[in-house]
Design an enzyme around this catalytic site. Structure first.
Site, short mmCIF file in Angstrom:
data_model
loop_
_atom_site.label_atom_id
_atom_site.label_comp_id
_atom_site.label_asym_id
_atom_site.label_seq_id
_atom_site.Cartn_x
_atom_site.Cartn_y
_atom_site.Cartn_z
N CYS A 83 20.83 30.53 -14.67
CA CYS A 83 21.46 29.76 -13.60
C CYS A 83 20.57 28.54 -13.35
O CYS A 83 19.37 28.69 -13.09
CB CYS A 83 21.56 30.61 -12.33
SG CYS A 83 22.09 29.72 -10.85
N CYS A 96 24.75 23.42 -15.79
CA CYS A 96 25.16 24.63 -15.08
C CYS A 96 25.78 25.53 -16.13
O CYS A 96 26.61 25.08 -16.93
CB CYS A 96 26.17 24.32 -13.97
SG CYS A 96 26.87 25.80 -13.18
#
Length: 268
Positions: free
Chosen positions: A74, A185
């Site tokens: 992440c 991302c």
């Protein structure tokens, strides 16, 4: 350390599955365990302190699964919690920002690199600092795309709505003359066809999560913890804090293995 222990992956939701997909391809001898915090996704708008707390909770849960290496799959969590988690855990911990940075610097020919990510990732300037440290002549154009993660988490990434959201979100990058775009991302690779179509074939897209698996491979060799026996490969296990039904639909659409996730409650 038992070399047959799994490699752990944590993410704010389903985005880290894009990293697992690459890990399955590059590291066929290894076993994997994944935890997606879909109940509290997205992390991008959250305060940094809260992201650190959530990341710590996920890391501690996977430590109970006896992982030998942790991938913070992440970008938001990597940006604000990587160093903290590294200090707290007795195993190697890998983030997704530096590998993506290295790949982008290597790929660009004009020195004009775009970075798209969550509000938290872009606000942290982590990619800007990492790129500048490697190439002072590079120009970096950061853009937060907060609507991308909800589109992916709601399993709408194949829809016409997704196409419209991608076009509207990326419009500010038109005219910047970038030749390389970092998908900052791990949710964003699920939108990759739409992003590539809008930006055009001349733009090189860098999947920061996929690049991270190469670093994992190096660390397995460095610490001598790779699984040497393919006959003893473990299975993949998936956990989510949210809906297992939604998680499984996305995971089975994206991954080449059958996914039946388990629900976990990490507490308040």
């Amino acid at each position: 350390m038992n070399e047959q222990r799994p490699i752990g992956f944590i993410d704010s939701g389903v985005g880290g599955l894009t990293v697992v997909k690459e890990a399955l391809r590059q590291l066929p001898n290894e076993a994997f365990v994944y935890l997606g915090d879909t109940a509290r996704c997205p992390y991008g708008p959250r305060p940094a302190e809260q992201v650190v707390t959530f990341t710590r909770q996920m890391a501690n849960f996977l430590m109970k699964q006896e992982i030998k290496l942790l991938v913070i799959a992440c970008n938001t969590a990597t940006a604000v919690a990587l160093e903290t988690i590294r200090e707290e855990l007795p195993i190697p911990v890998v983030g997704v920002i530096l590998p993506g940075t290295r790949a982008a610097v290597k790929a660009t020919t004009t020195g004009r690199i775009g970075v798209i990510g969550t509000q938290g990732t872009i606000k942290s300037h982590s990619y800007h600092r990492a790129i500048a440290a490697k190439s002072s002549q590079t120009q970096i154009f950061g853009l937060a795309c907060p609507k991308f993660v909800p589109i992916v988490e709601s399993n709408e990434y194949h829809s016409s709505i997704a196409k419209k959201v991608v076009a509207e979100s990326l419009k500010p990058l038109r005219g910047k003359k970038i030749d390389t775009l970092i998908l900052g991302c791990t949710h964003y690779p699920l939108l990759r066809p739409l992003i590539q179509n809008y930006m055009g074939p001349a733009i090189t897209l860098i999947d920061s999560g996929a690049e991270t698996v190469g670093e994992v491979s190096v660390l397995l060799d460095y610490f001598n913890i790779g699984n040497p026996d393919p006959a003893n490969v473990g299975s993949c296990h998936f956990f989510t804090t949210g809906s297992t039904k939604m998680f499984d639909e996305i995971a089975n659409d994206w991954l080449p293995v059958k996914v039946t996730s388990e629900h976990v409650d990490l507490g308040k």
